[in-house]
Design a protein around this motif. Structure first.
Motif, PDB file in Angstrom:
ATOM      1  N   LYS A 223     -11.433 -31.578  -9.021  1.00 35.63           N
ATOM      2  CA  LYS A 223     -10.795 -32.393  -8.263  1.00 35.63           C
ATOM      3  C   LYS A 223      -9.870 -31.541  -7.117  1.00 35.63           C
ATOM      4  O   LYS A 223      -9.206 -30.757  -7.601  1.00 35.63           O
ATOM      5  CB  LYS A 223      -9.830 -33.519  -8.658  1.00 35.63           C
ATOM      6  CG  LYS A 223      -9.179 -34.287  -7.624  1.00 35.63           C
ATOM      7  CD  LYS A 223      -8.426 -35.227  -8.181  1.00 35.63           C
ATOM      8  CE  LYS A 223      -7.632 -35.986  -7.136  1.00 35.63           C
ATOM      9  NZ  LYS A 223      -7.239 -37.428  -7.685  1.00 35.63           N
ATOM     10  N   ILE A 224      -9.913 -31.898  -5.911  1.00 33.30           N
ATOM     11  CA  ILE A 224      -9.080 -30.982  -4.827  1.00 33.30           C
ATOM     12  C   ILE A 224      -8.712 -32.138  -3.737  1.00 33.30           C
ATOM     13  O   ILE A 224      -9.662 -32.892  -3.392  1.00 33.30           O
ATOM     14  CB  ILE A 224      -9.601 -29.903  -4.288  1.00 33.30           C
ATOM     15  CG1 ILE A 224      -8.523 -29.242  -3.481  1.00 33.30           C
ATOM     16  CG2 ILE A 224     -11.015 -30.019  -3.559  1.00 33.30           C
ATOM     17  CD1 ILE A 224      -8.772 -27.754  -2.768  1.00 33.30           C
ATOM     18  N   GLN A 225      -7.496 -32.221  -3.507  1.00 32.69           N
ATOM     19  CA  GLN A 225      -6.935 -33.031  -2.448  1.00 32.69           C
ATOM     20  C   GLN A 225      -5.743 -32.499  -1.593  1.00 32.69           C
ATOM     21  O   GLN A 225      -4.953 -32.123  -2.325  1.00 32.69           O
ATOM     22  CB  GLN A 225      -6.743 -34.498  -2.864  1.00 32.69           C
ATOM     23  CG  GLN A 225      -5.991 -35.547  -2.007  1.00 32.69           C
ATOM     24  CD  GLN A 225      -6.565 -36.839  -2.220  1.00 32.69           C
ATOM     25  OE1 GLN A 225      -6.982 -37.131  -3.329  1.00 32.69           O
ATOM     26  NE2 GLN A 225      -6.360 -37.922  -1.187  1.00 32.69           N
ATOM     27  N   SER A 226      -5.961 -32.553  -0.317  1.00 34.36           N
ATOM     28  CA  SER A 226      -4.822 -31.654   0.573  1.00 34.36           C
ATOM     29  C   SER A 226      -4.262 -33.003   0.997  1.00 34.36           C
ATOM     30  O   SER A 226      -4.659 -33.796   1.044  1.00 34.36           O
ATOM     31  CB  SER A 226      -5.552 -30.971   1.477  1.00 34.36           C
ATOM     32  OG  SER A 226      -6.135 -31.726   2.467  1.00 34.36           O
ATOM     33  N   TYR A 236       0.831 -27.531   3.586  1.00 32.79           N
ATOM     34  CA  TYR A 236       0.002 -28.612   2.932  1.00 32.79           C
ATOM     35  C   TYR A 236       0.368 -28.761   1.540  1.00 32.79           C
ATOM     36  O   TYR A 236       0.730 -27.730   0.715  1.00 32.79           O
ATOM     37  CB  TYR A 236      -1.425 -28.569   2.946  1.00 32.79           C
ATOM     38  CG  TYR A 236      -1.991 -28.691   4.390  1.00 32.79           C
ATOM     39  CD1 TYR A 236      -2.452 -29.919   4.910  1.00 32.79           C
ATOM     40  CD2 TYR A 236      -1.786 -27.702   5.376  1.00 32.79           C
ATOM     41  CE1 TYR A 236      -2.809 -29.994   6.218  1.00 32.79           C
ATOM     42  CE2 TYR A 236      -2.134 -27.598   6.562  1.00 32.79           C
ATOM     43  CZ  TYR A 236      -2.669 -28.904   7.013  1.00 32.79           C
ATOM     44  OH  TYR A 236      -3.345 -29.235   8.444  1.00 32.79           O
ATOM     45  N   PHE A 238      -1.500 -29.705  -2.251  1.00 28.33           N
ATOM     46  CA  PHE A 238      -2.389 -29.588  -2.904  1.00 28.33           C
ATOM     47  C   PHE A 238      -2.528 -30.258  -4.313  1.00 28.33           C
ATOM     48  O   PHE A 238      -1.514 -29.996  -5.018  1.00 28.33           O
ATOM     49  CB  PHE A 238      -3.418 -28.486  -3.192  1.00 28.33           C
ATOM     50  CG  PHE A 238      -3.636 -27.874  -1.740  1.00 28.33           C
ATOM     51  CD1 PHE A 238      -4.856 -28.093  -1.144  1.00 28.33           C
ATOM     52  CD2 PHE A 238      -2.942 -26.952  -0.939  1.00 28.33           C
ATOM     53  CE1 PHE A 238      -5.426 -27.778   0.186  1.00 28.33           C
ATOM     54  CE2 PHE A 238      -3.107 -26.563   0.444  1.00 28.33           C
ATOM     55  CZ  PHE A 238      -4.508 -26.742   0.839  1.00 28.33           C
TER      56      PHE A 238
ATOM     57  N   MET B 221      -8.825 -24.763   7.645  1.00 30.77           N
ATOM     58  CA  MET B 221      -9.130 -26.124   6.905  1.00 30.77           C
ATOM     59  C   MET B 221      -7.779 -26.632   7.070  1.00 30.77           C
ATOM     60  O   MET B 221      -6.783 -26.268   6.750  1.00 30.77           O
ATOM     61  CB  MET B 221      -9.440 -25.646   5.685  1.00 30.77           C
ATOM     62  CG  MET B 221     -10.278 -26.979   5.071  1.00 30.77           C
ATOM     63  SD  MET B 221     -11.007 -26.678   3.383  1.00 30.77           S
ATOM     64  CE  MET B 221      -9.536 -26.013   2.527  1.00 30.77           C
ATOM     65  N   THR B 222      -7.963 -27.894   7.644  1.00 29.93           N
ATOM     66  CA  THR B 222      -6.517 -28.891   7.729  1.00 29.93           C
ATOM     67  C   THR B 222      -6.656 -29.983   6.803  1.00 29.93           C
ATOM     68  O   THR B 222      -5.702 -30.808   6.860  1.00 29.93           O
ATOM     69  CB  THR B 222      -6.367 -29.367   9.208  1.00 29.93           C
ATOM     70  OG1 THR B 222      -7.551 -30.198   9.494  1.00 29.93           O
ATOM     71  CG2 THR B 222      -6.259 -28.047  10.237  1.00 29.93           C
ATOM     72  N   LYS B 223      -7.745 -30.089   6.117  1.00 32.18           N
ATOM     73  CA  LYS B 223      -7.832 -31.188   5.100  1.00 32.18           C
ATOM     74  C   LYS B 223      -8.983 -31.204   4.313  1.00 32.18           C
ATOM     75  O   LYS B 223      -9.909 -30.334   4.634  1.00 32.18           O
ATOM     76  CB  LYS B 223      -8.165 -32.504   5.916  1.00 32.18           C
ATOM     77  CG  LYS B 223      -8.285 -33.781   4.734  1.00 32.18           C
ATOM     78  CD  LYS B 223      -8.709 -34.847   5.667  1.00 32.18           C
ATOM     79  CE  LYS B 223      -9.104 -35.959   4.615  1.00 32.18           C
ATOM     80  NZ  LYS B 223      -8.939 -37.629   5.301  1.00 32.18           N
ATOM     81  N   ILE B 224      -8.852 -31.221   2.974  1.00 32.83           N
ATOM     82  CA  ILE B 224      -9.907 -31.004   1.880  1.00 32.83           C
ATOM     83  C   ILE B 224      -9.887 -32.321   0.995  1.00 32.83           C
ATOM     84  O   ILE B 224      -8.671 -32.572   0.522  1.00 32.83           O
ATOM     85  CB  ILE B 224     -10.190 -29.884   1.270  1.00 32.83           C
ATOM     86  CG1 ILE B 224     -11.187 -29.854   0.442  1.00 32.83           C
ATOM     87  CG2 ILE B 224      -8.923 -29.279   0.724  1.00 32.83           C
ATOM     88  CD1 ILE B 224     -11.651 -28.534  -0.250  1.00 32.83           C
ATOM     89  N   GLN B 225     -10.735 -33.101   0.543  1.00 35.17           N
ATOM     90  CA  GLN B 225     -10.774 -33.905  -0.371  1.00 35.17           C
ATOM     91  C   GLN B 225     -12.157 -34.038  -1.079  1.00 35.17           C
ATOM     92  O   GLN B 225     -13.145 -34.089  -0.393  1.00 35.17           O
ATOM     93  CB  GLN B 225     -10.421 -35.309   0.342  1.00 35.17           C
ATOM     94  CG  GLN B 225     -10.135 -36.565  -0.680  1.00 35.17           C
ATOM     95  CD  GLN B 225      -9.525 -37.744  -0.471  1.00 35.17           C
ATOM     96  OE1 GLN B 225      -9.031 -37.584   0.645  1.00 35.17           O
ATOM     97  NE2 GLN B 225      -9.302 -38.443  -1.075  1.00 35.17           N
ATOM     98  N   SER B 226     -11.793 -33.889  -2.279  1.00 33.14           N
ATOM     99  CA  SER B 226     -13.124 -33.834  -3.251  1.00 33.14           C
ATOM    100  C   SER B 226     -13.384 -35.538  -3.690  1.00 33.14           C
ATOM    101  O   SER B 226     -12.578 -36.226  -3.969  1.00 33.14           O
ATOM    102  CB  SER B 226     -13.085 -33.111  -4.274  1.00 33.14           C
ATOM    103  OG  SER B 226     -12.337 -33.466  -5.195  1.00 33.14           O
TER     104      SER B 226
END
Lengths: 275, 275
Positions: A223-226, A236, A238, B221-226
């Protein structure tokens, strides 16, 4: 301290079901009517561990719950997944056309949005707990009102199920965390998953460098979420979950991440339950 | 087609405020009472573009909105950020101790959770729109009921503000997307941001390889969500936002991602508005 598990909601709620499955017995539970109350009960020593929903496949993460874990210095010590099954239930004798209002937890209402589109005359009202509404309908013998809750709740409070499995996404698992004031160490128990939080400047490639370290130490990211940090533009936070075979390698990676990232917090180490 | 901007909620809502700021004029709006209705109005040609909240610093992303964009084959053509300011408002003459119920949008209630903890006798009830509750209170001259909405809504509907800026996180920006049925191409307009969605097997390092490509082509990258894909264990979807200086380099990176990932979708290319 007597062993007691804090749950969001009352007996018959999905959190209660998770407690029964995770602890493999009918553990005594402490019913909490909000996630904030749940974390408070752990800090105050009124419960030994707690069960807390953290994400599902429709709404994603319940990010405010990470904040509650973090602010109260709690530790993730386990996880559990259950498929969510939502059912529309009423006082025996009531029919679908009688229903004027449905009360339930906001997440439950969201999961059943498509179903309720067919019944625009039904008003959806947010409530603290799925099962608690079912109990209230039974106790007050309420007419024209329905609950959206588990089959267990319908059985427990003697309600009739008008429509089964009304949630939109049929394969809709929800992930729950088991939280505690005490850290879980690998003494005898299997520890092969961890939840981390850290901050990074948004320099090109800074996240790539972190992920390269994870790969070098054989950590798999599940899982990854910024999250942008509003107070600090271009920075940011994470939230990352990793699984691993070797706890020593995990500790080595953490040692490097402590230097590479800012505000690194190990939210917990625990046994992976998603096989 | 006449130019009309679909908004979630009615005039005086935060979506309306965003429309006025983004288009820099008092554009005609189409009031929609749900995000699903908003996307439908675009597909049916009843509105030319739409304004849709997508994330804030408390709850994270509104993931179901990405699904609506994807399912309806809509395109992100812009973005806009506003600081959210929540206020408690009532019919003139009503006092805080008179209030029994507060109606508002679930996100607004979540943002003001801490404030309402001081008033446990007040019942919080989910509603479709912040401003619409304010209008209803004014029209029906409702007593004992309050709305949580913008100062603009209080002014528009002649309500008194009982408590100002009651949201917990004082620096709480919300990000809105501008969506359309038509793709935005860089003909004259600045295009320096993109929203992508793709799927990956959770092979160790597969995400790292993707992020390395982004870095090689100078994409930030300004945003990442899995998001786990429940139907396919060990497979994940990713939502990623990138900014860039060179559109040609972006297109090259996309060409490679098409091979490296599965189900790559460009949700839209647009002008970055976060400076």
């Amino acid at each position: 301290m007597e062993r007691k598990i804090a749950i969001q909601g009352i007996q018959g709620s999905f959190h209660h079901l998770v407690a029964q499955q995770y602890y493999r017995e009918d553990v005594p539970v402490l019913e909490c009517m909000s996630f904030a109350e749940l974390t408070k009960s752990l800090v105050n020593g009124n419960a030994s561990e707690g069960v807390m929903a953290i994400e599902n496949s429709i709404a994603g993460s319940i990010l405010p719950n990470y904040a509650l874990i973090d602010e109260n210095k709690l530790q993730v010590v386990g996880e559990h997944y259950i498929p969510i099954d939502m059912n529309l239930m009423v006082l025996p004798g009531q029919k679908l056309e009688d229903i004027k209002k449905v009360y339930s937890h906001p997440m439950a209402l969201l999961q059943c949005k498509e179903f309720f589109k067919q019944y625009p005359h039904i008003k959806l009202i947010e409530d603290a707990d799925t099962a608690e509404v079912a109990r209230r309908i039974a106790e007050k013998e309420s007419h024209k009102i329905a609950a959206v809750a588990s089959k267990a709740a319908a059985k427990l409070f003697g309600l009739d199920i008008l429509a089964e499995s009304i949630h939109t996404k049929k394969s809709n698992a929800t992930r729950f965390l088991i939280i505690s004031t005490k850290k879980k160490e690998p003494n005898g128990d299997i520890i092969d998953k961890a939840s981390l939080k850290f901050e990074l400047e948004s320099k090109r490639g800074s996240l790539v460098s972190v992920l390269n370290i994870l790969r070098d130490f054989n950590l798999d990211m599940t899982k990854i979420q910024s999250m942008p940090i509003i107070e600090s533009p271009w920075k940011y936070s994470f939230f990352i979950d990793v699984t691993f075979d070797n706890y020593e390698e995990f500790l080595k990676a953490v040692g490097i991440l402590e230097v590479m990232t800012e505000q690194l917090t190990i939210l917990g180490t625990y046994k992976n339950s998603l096989i």
